[in-house]
Design a protein around this motif. Structure first.
Motif, PDB file in Angstrom:
ATOM      1  N   GLY A 165      33.618  21.215  33.679  1.00  5.38           N
ATOM      2  CA  GLY A 165      32.437  20.360  33.754  1.00  5.38           C
ATOM      3  C   GLY A 165      31.937  20.215  35.175  1.00  5.38           C
ATOM      4  N   TRP A 166      32.165  21.256  35.997  1.00  3.44           N
ATOM      5  CA  TRP A 166      31.706  21.161  37.377  1.00  3.44           C
ATOM      6  C   TRP A 166      30.181  21.137  37.452  1.00  3.44           C
ATOM      7  CZ3 TRP A 166      33.854  26.423  39.721  1.00  3.44           C
ATOM      8  CH2 TRP A 166      33.132  27.496  39.190  1.00  3.44           C
ATOM      9  N   ASN A 167      29.676  20.754  38.594  1.00  2.00           N
ATOM     10  CA  ASN A 167      28.238  20.565  38.784  1.00  2.00           C
ATOM     11  C   ASN A 167      27.689  21.642  39.705  1.00  2.00           C
ATOM     12  OD1 ASN A 167      25.657  19.627  39.020  1.00  2.00           O
ATOM     13  ND2 ASN A 167      26.198  17.688  39.999  1.00  2.00           N
ATOM     14  N   VAL A 168      26.988  22.621  39.127  1.00  2.00           N
ATOM     15  CA  VAL A 168      26.383  23.691  39.938  1.00  2.00           C
ATOM     16  C   VAL A 168      25.088  23.151  40.537  1.00  2.00           C
ATOM     17  CG1 VAL A 168      25.430  26.019  39.924  1.00  2.00           C
ATOM     18  CG2 VAL A 168      27.411  25.469  38.489  1.00  2.00           C
ATOM     19  N   ILE A 169      25.048  23.046  41.867  1.00  2.00           N
ATOM     20  CA  ILE A 169      23.883  22.444  42.536  1.00  2.00           C
ATOM     21  C   ILE A 169      22.924  23.493  43.098  1.00  2.00           C
ATOM     22  CG2 ILE A 169      25.064  20.296  43.092  1.00  2.00           C
ATOM     23  CD1 ILE A 169      25.570  21.408  45.893  1.00  2.00           C
ATOM     24  N   ASP A 170      23.365  24.747  43.109  1.00  2.00           N
ATOM     25  CA  ASP A 170      22.487  25.813  43.595  1.00  2.00           C
ATOM     26  C   ASP A 170      22.893  27.103  42.903  1.00  2.00           C
ATOM     27  OD1 ASP A 170      20.571  27.190  44.995  1.00  2.00           O
ATOM     28  OD2 ASP A 170      21.701  27.275  46.876  1.00  2.00           O
ATOM     29  N   GLY A 171      21.901  27.874  42.454  1.00  2.00           N
ATOM     30  CA  GLY A 171      22.208  29.112  41.756  1.00  2.00           C
ATOM     31  C   GLY A 171      22.639  28.849  40.320  1.00  2.00           C
ATOM     32  N   ARG A 172      23.655  29.583  39.876  1.00  2.00           N
ATOM     33  CA  ARG A 172      24.067  29.496  38.478  1.00  2.00           C
ATOM     34  C   ARG A 172      25.575  29.614  38.355  1.00  2.00           C
ATOM     35  NH1 ARG A 172      25.697  34.517  36.898  1.00  2.00           N
ATOM     36  NH2 ARG A 172      24.874  36.325  38.031  1.00  2.00           N
ATOM     37  N   ASP A 173      26.036  29.377  37.135  1.00  2.00           N
ATOM     38  CA  ASP A 173      27.451  29.557  36.797  1.00  2.00           C
ATOM     39  C   ASP A 173      27.680  31.017  36.420  1.00  2.00           C
ATOM     40  OD1 ASP A 173      30.088  29.081  36.181  1.00  2.00           O
ATOM     41  OD2 ASP A 173      29.679  27.364  34.872  1.00  2.00           O
ATOM     42  N   PHE A 174      28.946  31.413  36.280  1.00  2.00           N
ATOM     43  CA  PHE A 174      29.256  32.749  35.788  1.00  2.00           C
ATOM     44  C   PHE A 174      28.814  32.885  34.331  1.00  2.00           C
ATOM     45  CE2 PHE A 174      32.891  32.613  38.979  1.00  2.00           C
ATOM     46  CZ  PHE A 174      32.254  33.453  39.884  1.00  2.00           C
ATOM     47  N   ILE A 175      28.405  34.098  33.969  1.00  2.00           N
ATOM     48  CA  ILE A 175      27.974  34.383  32.594  1.00  2.00           C
ATOM     49  C   ILE A 175      28.998  35.325  31.972  1.00  2.00           C
ATOM     50  CG2 ILE A 175      26.155  35.370  31.156  1.00  2.00           C
ATOM     51  CD1 ILE A 175      24.189  34.651  33.440  1.00  2.00           C
ATOM     52  N   ARG A 176      29.467  34.963  30.811  1.00  2.00           N
ATOM     53  CA  ARG A 176      30.597  35.657  30.186  1.00  2.00           C
ATOM     54  C   ARG A 176      30.384  37.164  30.045  1.00  2.00           C
ATOM     55  NH1 ARG A 176      35.154  35.146  27.450  1.00  2.00           N
ATOM     56  NH2 ARG A 176      35.551  36.404  25.619  1.00  2.00           N
ATOM     57  N   ASN A 177      29.270  37.590  29.553  1.00  2.00           N
ATOM     58  CA  ASN A 177      29.064  39.026  29.271  1.00  2.00           C
ATOM     59  C   ASN A 177      28.234  39.734  30.326  1.00  2.00           C
ATOM     60  OD1 ASN A 177      30.509  38.979  26.784  1.00  2.00           O
ATOM     61  ND2 ASN A 177      28.766  37.910  25.842  1.00  2.00           N
ATOM     62  N   ASN A 178      28.108  39.105  31.489  1.00  2.00           N
ATOM     63  CA  ASN A 178      27.341  39.719  32.571  1.00  2.00           C
ATOM     64  C   ASN A 178      28.273  40.581  33.426  1.00  2.00           C
ATOM     65  OD1 ASN A 178      25.690  40.401  34.680  1.00  2.00           O
ATOM     66  ND2 ASN A 178      24.926  38.325  35.036  1.00  2.00           N
ATOM     67  N   LYS A 179      28.148  41.910  33.305  1.00  2.00           N
ATOM     68  CA  LYS A 179      29.044  42.805  34.031  1.00  2.00           C
ATOM     69  C   LYS A 179      28.901  42.669  35.541  1.00  2.00           C
ATOM     70  CE  LYS A 179      29.311  46.317  30.386  1.00  2.00           C
ATOM     71  NZ  LYS A 179      29.071  47.746  30.033  1.00  2.00           N
ATOM     72  N   ALA A 180      27.709  42.298  36.001  1.00  2.00           N
ATOM     73  CA  ALA A 180      27.475  42.162  37.440  1.00  2.00           C
ATOM     74  C   ALA A 180      28.324  41.055  38.044  1.00  2.00           C
ATOM     75  CB  ALA A 180      25.993  41.894  37.712  1.00  2.00           C
ATOM     76  N   ASP A 181      28.725  40.099  37.217  1.00  2.00           N
ATOM     77  CA  ASP A 181      29.510  38.973  37.732  1.00  2.00           C
ATOM     78  C   ASP A 181      30.930  39.354  38.107  1.00  2.00           C
ATOM     79  OD1 ASP A 181      27.504  37.189  37.729  1.00  2.00           O
ATOM     80  OD2 ASP A 181      28.134  36.062  35.959  1.00  2.00           O
ATOM     81  N   SER A 182      31.358  40.553  37.732  1.00  2.00           N
ATOM     82  CA  SER A 182      32.715  40.971  38.083  1.00  2.00           C
ATOM     83  C   SER A 182      32.879  41.094  39.597  1.00  2.00           C
ATOM     84  CB  SER A 182      33.053  42.312  37.417  1.00  2.00           C
ATOM     85  OG  SER A 182      32.119  43.294  37.800  1.00  2.00           O
ATOM     86  N   ASN A 183      31.780  41.185  40.319  1.00  3.12           N
ATOM     87  CA  ASN A 183      31.829  41.200  41.787  1.00  3.12           C
ATOM     88  C   ASN A 183      31.074  40.002  42.357  1.00  3.12           C
ATOM     89  OD1 ASN A 183      33.259  43.707  42.121  1.00  3.12           O
ATOM     90  ND2 ASN A 183      31.394  44.737  41.420  1.00  3.12           N
ATOM     91  N   SER A 184      31.162  38.868  41.660  1.00  2.00           N
ATOM     92  CA  SER A 184      30.436  37.676  42.083  1.00  2.00           C
ATOM     93  C   SER A 184      31.391  36.586  42.553  1.00  2.00           C
ATOM     94  CB  SER A 184      29.574  37.143  40.944  1.00  2.00           C
ATOM     95  OG  SER A 184      28.583  38.090  40.589  1.00  2.00           O
ATOM     96  N   MET A 185      30.809  35.583  43.197  1.00  2.00           N
ATOM     97  CA  MET A 185      31.595  34.495  43.772  1.00  2.00           C
ATOM     98  C   MET A 185      30.771  33.211  43.725  1.00  2.00           C
ATOM     99  SD  MET A 185      32.855  34.263  47.756  1.00  2.00           S
ATOM    100  CE  MET A 185      34.149  35.510  47.590  1.00  2.00           C
ATOM    101  N   ILE A 186      31.460  32.091  43.490  1.00  2.00           N
ATOM    102  CA  ILE A 186      30.827  30.774  43.569  1.00  2.00           C
ATOM    103  C   ILE A 186      31.542  29.974  44.651  1.00  2.00           C
ATOM    104  CG2 ILE A 186      30.474  28.586  42.342  1.00  2.00           C
ATOM    105  CD1 ILE A 186      30.070  30.158  39.790  1.00  2.00           C
ATOM    106  N   LEU A 187      30.778  29.313  45.503  1.00  2.00           N
ATOM    107  CA  LEU A 187      31.345  28.494  46.580  1.00  2.00           C
ATOM    108  C   LEU A 187      31.303  27.024  46.195  1.00  2.00           C
ATOM    109  CD1 LEU A 187      29.333  29.905  49.665  1.00  2.00           C
ATOM    110  CD2 LEU A 187      31.267  30.966  48.495  1.00  2.00           C
TER     111      LEU A 187
END
Length: 798
Positions: free
Chosen positions: A543-565
Motif C-alpha cells: 500500500g505504498w504511495n507512489v508520488i511520482d511516475g508509476r508502480d511496476f506493472i506485472r506483465n510489462n517486460k520493460a520493467d525487468s530493467n526498472s527501478m523505483i526510488l
C-alpha cells in the motif's frame, strides 16, 4: 544489654503499631525494589559470563567511512576469517566464520519444527565452551554434522537418543546429530540458537557462497575469534587494522577501498552493555540503563529511610521523658544511641523478611516485563551477605538522625516540663519530605517522557499500511517455484487482496548496495542504498504511495530493467525529476519509473535510509500477503495455509504479522518505560505512606488546637485547609526543584534519538497537578477525620 535493647525495641514497636506498620512496610517495599533492581543489574553485568573464555572471546568488526561519517558494523566479508587464521595464528587461538541466526525447518520422521540456529565453522563449540551432554566439542568435524541443544532434542526426538539420527533441513539437506549441548542461559548472546551445523552444509545449501570466496566487498557474515592467552587487545587491533584495506586494493575493488575499512576486535565483555558506536568511537550502550536503575534503587530505598527518620523525629516529644529518665538514672548517650539503632535495625530486619516475600510475589511479573529469567540466588552466599550488609546499612542510615537527635535531649529541661521542640525542629522533616517528593516527581516526569517518546515514534508515518499484512519467510523452494499458481489460488479464494515476493521483509532491510552511477553524481560522493528486490505486486501489498511516475506493472517486460526510488534516495541523488533517469551498477542498467513516499523499514527512531526497489520476479526470501479488510483473519490464514500446503506439503506453515513485527522495534523502550512506571509508582507509594503517617501524627498532636478552633466557629473546610496547606507547599517546592532536574536528564536521554519527541510544558503541568492531588488525597483522610472529631472529647481534660 543487647537482650534489653531488643526487648525495649519490641515493646516500642508494639506500642506504636501504626508507625511501625508504616516503617516496616515502607522499608520492605524499598528493599524489595532494591533487590529486584539488584537482580536485574546482576543479570546484565553477568551477560555472556556463562562462556568460560568470556575474557578472551572477541567479535571481528570494522569501521567504514561514508561521506565523512564513520559507521561501525559486525558484518564481515567471507575471505576475512581465512586470512586472519593463516596470517595471525599467533594471536588467535580459534577463528570461526558464522552465518546469522535464522529460522530453518527441521524435520525428523513426521515432526517438523521451525527453529533458529547458525551455520558455523568447526571450532565453534570450543570457542563457546559448550557444555556437551552427548558427544564432545569436536562434533562439527564431520561436514554433514549438526549439534543441538537439550530443548530441541526433547522437542524433536522425545525420549529417543538423538545421536546419529538424521535431520532434514529446509527439505533440502540432511544433517547427522553428533552432539547435544546444554541450553544456553537467556542472558547470553546465543540464547536463541537451538543448533549449530557446519559451514560445509551452508555451502551446499547456498551455492552462491562459492562466488564470494575472494569477494572482500560483500559484508554478509559474522566472524568470532578467541585470543591466545596473554594477547594484548590494542596490539592485535594495530596488527589487523588494514587487513581488509590491503586485500581490496589487491583485488582492485576501488569501491570497497573508498570506504577506508578498519578491522578491529571487539571483546565479548563489551558486546551487551557497551556496543554503541558513534562516528567510529565506542560511546556506551545499555550500560546507561544499569546506571539509571541503580540510581533509582538507591533513591527508592532512601525514600523509605526518610519515612523512618521523619516518623521517629516527629514522635520525639513522646519519647523525651523516656530519654530524660534514662539519662537521670545513669544511661550514657552512647547507650541511648545504641538503643535507637537497635530499634532501627530490628525494623529493618523485619522489612528485609517482608521484602523477600514481596520479591517472590513480584518476580514472575518482573521477569516477563524485563524479558529475563531471573531468580533469587538462594544458594549464593554472596547474595545473603549483600542483603544483610545492605539491611544493616539501611538500618544505620534510617536510624542515624533519630538516634543522634533523641539522645541529645537534656534531662533537666525534659523532666521540668520546659522542653520545647523549637520552631525550627520541624525543618529537617520538611527538608526530607521535599527530598522524597523531588525524587518521586522526577521519576514520574521521566516515565511520562519515555512513554511519550515511544508513542511519538509509534505515530510516525511509516509510508505503508501495516494492517492485514502477513509475511512468510520462505525456507523451501516449492511455493516460490509455483508462485503464479499460488497467487491465482489465493486471489480466487476471495480472502486475499494481493501477494508478492521480496528479498527483505517490510520491517527489515537485509541488503545494502553501493557503487551506483547516475547523471549528475558528484565524483567524490559515496553512495550506500538499501537494496530490495521485489515482484511487481509488492506495491499493492504494502500500500505504498507512489508520488511520482508509476508502480511496476506485472506483465510489462520493460520493467525487468526498472527501478523505483524512495524520497530519501531521490533527495540523496539530487534528482529533481528522477522518472526516466538511468541508474547503472556495473554492467546493469536501470530506468527509474517511480518515486514512493519513504517507508520506515528499519529503526523507527532513525531517518529513513535511501532505498532502491528493483523489479525481480525471482525475489524469494519473503512472501507477503495482504488479507482483505472485510475478511476474518483466522479464516484467511486457514485458506493461505491450505494453498501453501497444496504446493509444499512437507513444510510447516509459519507466518508473522507485519504490525506485530513493527511493534517489536519498540520493545526495549517500552520495557524501560514499564519498569520506570513500576518504580515511580512504588516511590510515590512510599512517599505517600510517610506523608500519611506525618499527617496522622500532626492531627494527633494538634487535637486540642482543632477542638478550640471548632468551638470558635471554624468549619470543616477551614480545618482541612489548615492541615493540608503545609504539605501542599512542600510538594510545590519539590516540583520547583524536580522539574529542571528532570528536564536536564531527559533532554540528554532524548538526544540519543534522531527522531524524537519534544519536551512540552504540559508534561510538567500534568505531573504537578497529579502530585498535588495525590498529596491532598493522602493528607485529607486524616485532616477531615480531625476536623469531624468531637471538640468536647478533645477539650475534656481542660
Amino acid at each position: 544489654m543487647l537482650k534489653n535493647y531488643i526487648k525495649i525495641a519490641l515493646r516500642n514497636m508494639g506500642k506504636n503499631k501504626f508507625s511501625t506498620f508504616i516503617n516496616v512496610t515502607g522499608l520492605a517495599v524499598g528493599m524489595a525494589v532494591a533487590i529486584l533492581i539488584g537482580l536485574w543489574i546482576y543479570d546484565e553485568l553477568s551477560y555472556n559470563k556463562y562462556f568460560k573464555n568470556y575474557d578472551r572471546v572477541v567479535r571481528i568488526m570494522q569501521h567504514q567511512t561514508f561521506n565523512g561519517n564513520t559507521g561501525t558494523q559486525n558484518s564481515m566479508p567471507l575471505p576475512l576469517a581465512g586470512v586472519l587464521r593463516k596470517d595471525y595464528g599467533n594471536v588467535f587461538k580459534y577463528m570461526v566464520m558464522s552465518s546469522w541466526t535464522q529460522e530453518h525447518i527441521l524435520t525428523y520422521r513426521d515432526k517438523k519444527l521451525n527453529r533458529e540456529g547458525n551455520y558455523m565453522q568447526e571450532e565453534a563449540p570450543e570457542l563457546l565452551t559448550l557444555d556437551m551432554v552427548k558427544g564432545d566439542r569436536n562434533a562439527l568435524k564431520d561436514p554433514s554434522s549438526i549439534i543441538i541443544n537439550e530443548r530441541l532434542a526433547k522437542a524433536l526426538f522425545g525420549d529417543e537418543d538423538p545421536m546419529g539420527k538424521a535431520i532434514k533441513m529446509d527439505n533440502r539437506i540432511n544433517a547427522k546429530v553428533t552432539g547435544v549441548y546444554k541450553n544456553l542461559p537467556k542472558n547470553t548472546e546465543f540464547n536463541d540458537m537451538d543448533y549449530i551445523t557446519t559451514w560445509a552444509l551452508y555451502v551446499s545449501a547456498e551455492p552462491w557462497l562459492k562466488s564470494n570466496v575472494d569477494n572482500w566487498g560483500n559484508n554478509s557474515w559474522q566472524v568470532f575469534a578467541q585470543l591466545q592467552p596473554g594477547a594484548d587487545l590494542e596490539k592485535v587491533n594495530l596488527a589487523i587494522r588494514d587487513v581488509k584495506l590491503k586485500n581490496v586494493a589487491r583485488t582492485g575493488d576501488n569501491l570497497a577501498k573508498s570506504f577506508k575499512p578498519v578491522i578491529f576486535v571487539f571483546p565479548m565483555n563489551r558486546w551487551h552493555l557497551l556496543d554503541e558506536f558513534k562516528n567510529g568511537i565506542n560511546t556506551g550502550g545499555r550500560i546507561q540503563f544499569v546506571y539509571m536503575f541503580g540510581i533509582i534503587g538507591i533513591f527508592v530505598i532512601l525514600l523509605a529511610c526518610i519515612n523512618f527518620m521523619n516518623l521517629s523525629t516527629a514522635r520525639s516529644e513522646r519519647r523525651a521523658k523516656e530519654v530524660g529518665i534514662r539519662k537521670t538514672i545513669g544511661s550514657l548517650r552512647s547507650q541511648l544511641i545504641k538503643q535507637f539503632f537497635s530499634e532501627s535495625l530490628l525494623i529493618t530486619l523485619f522489612g528485609l523478611a517482608l521484602s523477600v516475600v514481596l520479591v517472590l510475589a513480584a518476580l514472575p511479573w518482573f521477569n516477563e516485563v524485563a524479558d529475563k529469567e531471573m531468580h533469587i540466588l538462594w544458594a549464593n552466599p554472596l547474595f545473603w551477605v549483600i542483603c544483610i550488609v545492605f539491611s544493616l546499612i539501611t538500618g544505620l542510615v534510617a536510624g542515624s538522625y533519630p538516634a543522634l537527635y533523641l539522645s541529645s535531649f537534656q534531662p533537666v529541661q525534659v523532666l521540668k516540663g520546659t522542653f520545647k521542640a523549637g520552631k525550627n525542629a520541624a525543618l529537617p522533616r520538611k527538608i526530607l519530605v521535599v527530598l522524597q517528593f523531588t525524587v518521586s516527581i522526577t521519576l514520574i516526569i521521566g516515565t511520562i517522557i519515555v512513554f511519550r517518546q515511544v508513542q511519538h515514534t509509534k505515530n510516525r508515518p511509516v509510508g505503508y499500511n501495516r494492517a492485514g499484512i502477513v509475511q512468510i519467510l520462505m525456507k523451501t523452494e516449492p511455493v516460490h517455484q509455483h508462485f503464479d499458481a499460488v497467487r491465482t489460488d489465493l486471489l480466487a479464494s476471495g480472502k486475499v487482496e494481493e501477494i508478492s515476493e521480496s528479498s527483505s521483509a517490510l520491517t527489515q532491510i537485509w541488503s545494502n548496495w553501493s557503487g551506483f552511477e547516475w547523471k549528475g553524481k558528484a565524483p567524490d560522493l559515496q553512495d550506500d542504498f538499501a537494496y530490495i528486490q521485489i515482484s511487481p505486486e509488492f506495491g499493492k501489498v504494502s500500500g505504498w504511495n507512489v508520488i511520482d511516475g508509476r508502480d511496476f506493472i506485472r506483465n510489462n517486460k520493460a520493467d525487468s530493467n526498472s527501478m523505483i526510488l524512495n524520497e530519501s534516495a531521490a533527495k540523496f541523488m539530487n534528482l529533481k525529476h528522477p522518472v526516466g533517469e538511468i541508474v547503472r551498477h556495473g554492467d546493469s542498467k536501470y530506468t527509474i519509473v517511480g518515486v514512493t513516499r519513504d517507508m520506515v523499514m528499519s529503526s523507527p527512531y532513525n531517518p529513513v535510509k535511501p532505498a532502491l526497489f528493483v523489479f525481480n520476479r525471482e525475489a524469494q526470501a519473503f512472501m507477503t500477503v495482504r488479507v482483505k479488510a472485510t475478511v476474518n483473519m483466522s479464516e484467511a490464514l486457514a485458506e493461505i495455509e491450505e494453498v501453501f500446503k497444496k504446493y509444499d506439503p512437507e513444510a510447516p506453515f509459519d507466518y508473522k504479522f507485519t504490525d506485530s513485527e513493527y511493534a517489536q522495534k519498540f520493545a526495549d523502550e517500552e520495557r524501560v518505560g514499564k519498569l520506570s512506571a513500576f518504580f515511580a509508582s512504588l516511590a510515590i507509594f512510599i512517599s505517600c505512606m510517610g506523608l500519611f503517617g506525618m499527617a496522622s501524627f500532626m492531627a494527633e498532636q494538634r487535637t486540642k488546637e482543632i477542638g478550640v478552633r471548632k468551638v470558635l466557629g471554624a468549619s470543616v473546610l477551614n480545618i482541612w485547609s489548615l492541615m493540608s496547606k503545609d504539605f501542599v507547599l512542600l510538594v510545590v517546592i519539590s516540583l520547583v526543584i524536580a522539574s529542571p532536574v528532570a528536564y536536564y536528564f531527559m533532554e540528554s536521554w532524548l538526544q540519543n534519538y534522531k527522531y524524537r519527541a519534544e519536551l512540552s510544558w504540559w508534561i510538567f503541568a500534568i505531573t504537578a497537578i497529579v502530585a498535588i492531588l495525590i498529596t491532598i488525597c493522602t493528607v485529607s483522610f486524616q485532616a477531615i477525620k480531625a476536623a469531624l472529631s468531637n471538640p468536647v472529647r478533645s477539650l475534656r481534660s481542660e
